[in-house]
Scaffold this motif. Structure first.
Motif, mmCIF file in Angstrom:
data_model
loop_
_atom_site.group_PDB
_atom_site.id
_atom_site.type_symbol
_atom_site.label_atom_id
_atom_site.label_comp_id
_atom_site.label_asym_id
_atom_site.label_seq_id
_atom_site.Cartn_x
_atom_site.Cartn_y
_atom_site.Cartn_z
ATOM 1 N N PHE A 82 -2.855 2.484 -8.470
ATOM 2 C CA PHE A 82 -2.470 3.841 -8.087
ATOM 3 C C PHE A 82 -2.125 3.932 -6.602
ATOM 4 C CE2 PHE A 82 -4.753 4.949 -12.051
ATOM 5 C CZ PHE A 82 -3.753 5.708 -12.639
ATOM 6 N N ILE A 83 -2.751 3.101 -5.766
ATOM 7 C CA ILE A 83 -2.363 3.059 -4.353
ATOM 8 C C ILE A 83 -0.924 2.570 -4.218
ATOM 9 C CG2 ILE A 83 -2.781 1.884 -2.152
ATOM 10 C CD1 ILE A 83 -5.747 1.923 -2.818
ATOM 11 N N GLY A 84 -0.578 1.543 -4.999
ATOM 12 C CA GLY A 84 0.797 1.047 -4.984
ATOM 13 C C GLY A 84 1.793 2.074 -5.472
ATOM 14 N N VAL A 85 1.419 2.806 -6.526
ATOM 15 C CA VAL A 85 2.294 3.860 -7.050
ATOM 16 C C VAL A 85 2.511 4.951 -6.006
ATOM 17 C CG1 VAL A 85 2.419 5.734 -8.742
ATOM 18 C CG2 VAL A 85 1.776 3.443 -9.476
ATOM 19 N N LEU A 86 1.441 5.365 -5.335
ATOM 20 C CA LEU A 86 1.551 6.409 -4.312
ATOM 21 C C LEU A 86 2.374 5.931 -3.118
ATOM 22 C CD1 LEU A 86 -2.090 7.828 -4.367
ATOM 23 C CD2 LEU A 86 -0.019 8.891 -5.293
ATOM 24 N N MET A 87 2.213 4.670 -2.747
ATOM 25 C CA MET A 87 3.006 4.134 -1.642
ATOM 26 C C MET A 87 4.479 4.098 -2.001
ATOM 27 S SD MET A 87 2.617 0.512 0.358
ATOM 28 C CE MET A 87 3.748 0.105 1.695
ATOM 29 N N GLY A 88 4.767 3.712 -3.243
ATOM 30 C CA GLY A 88 6.156 3.715 -3.687
ATOM 31 C C GLY A 88 6.743 5.112 -3.739
#
Length: 208
Positions: A82-88
């Motif tokens: 989810f951190i990766g999704v939010l960063m994207g």
């Protein structure tokens, strides 16, 4: 623009006003876009349950020490996804949006691909750590093939990004490389474990 205003940046990239006007050239596209968007968003929101089902599937085949590591990896991996999704969503995609075409299909397809790929990319440290627990990779191996990893990361970034310009490529490639370096820091060499065990045994004998 928010970043430019926050840090008083005067470059045109941060100060110019940017608007997107989507153009639909396919009569059925809005319906299918709603369906595909709902499907991929359900995948994203259901990721914790998907990880739980993966855990239930592989749990019987693991030793007790492996079971503890895998449970921790899947738990942390959910948060990393989810951190990766939010960063994207908040960083990578807004920076690449101005380089995209204004077609509705192009917008949604690139958005979904970039967001999901960034979420999966943030699983790299956890996957590497898990493989190290299983004895597949170690720190020396990752250091030895660091140059090869850089080439693979650049190729992966070129596939993920919708355009081939250097700026967009670097926006994706740099976080991926930092995740690779984080993977090296998270695991230990196989040689380090026996040495520690020998030291503990010697200390125990000395105490006795």
């Amino acid at each position: 623009r928010f970043i430019g205003q926050k840090f008083d940046l005067t470059d045109e990239f941060f100060t110019q006003e940017f608007k997107v006007k989507l153009v639909n050239i396919n009569l059925a596209a809005p319906f299918f876009i709603h369906m595909s968007t709902a499907f991929w968003m359900s995948v994203v929101t259901a990721m914790p349950y998907i990880f739980f089902e993966v855990w239930r599937f592989i749990n019987p085949a693991l030793y007790p020490n492996e079971r503890k590591g895998v449970r921790k990896a899947l738990t942390i991996g959910t948060g990393m996804f989810f951190i990766g999704v939010l960063m994207g969503y908040f960083m990578v995609y807004p920076l690449t949006l101005r380089f995209l075409s204004t077609s509705l299909n192009s917008y949604i397809d690139n958005f979904m691909m970039l967001i999901l790929c960034m979420g999966l990319a943030f699983e790299l440290p956890l996957v590497t750590w898990l493989l190290s627990l299983l004895g597949v990779v170690n720190k020396s191996f990752l250091r030895k093939y660091r140059r090869h990893a850089v080439v693979i990361i650049v190729i992966a970034a070129a596939i993920i990004t919708p355009t081939g310009d250097p700026f967009t490529l670097s926006v994706v490639a740099i976080p991926l490389y930092l995740l690779y370096e984080m993977s090296i820091l998270m695991i230990k060499d196989k040689k380090e474990v026996p040495e520690l065990e020998e030291e503990e045994e010697e200390e125990g004998v000395a105490k006795v």
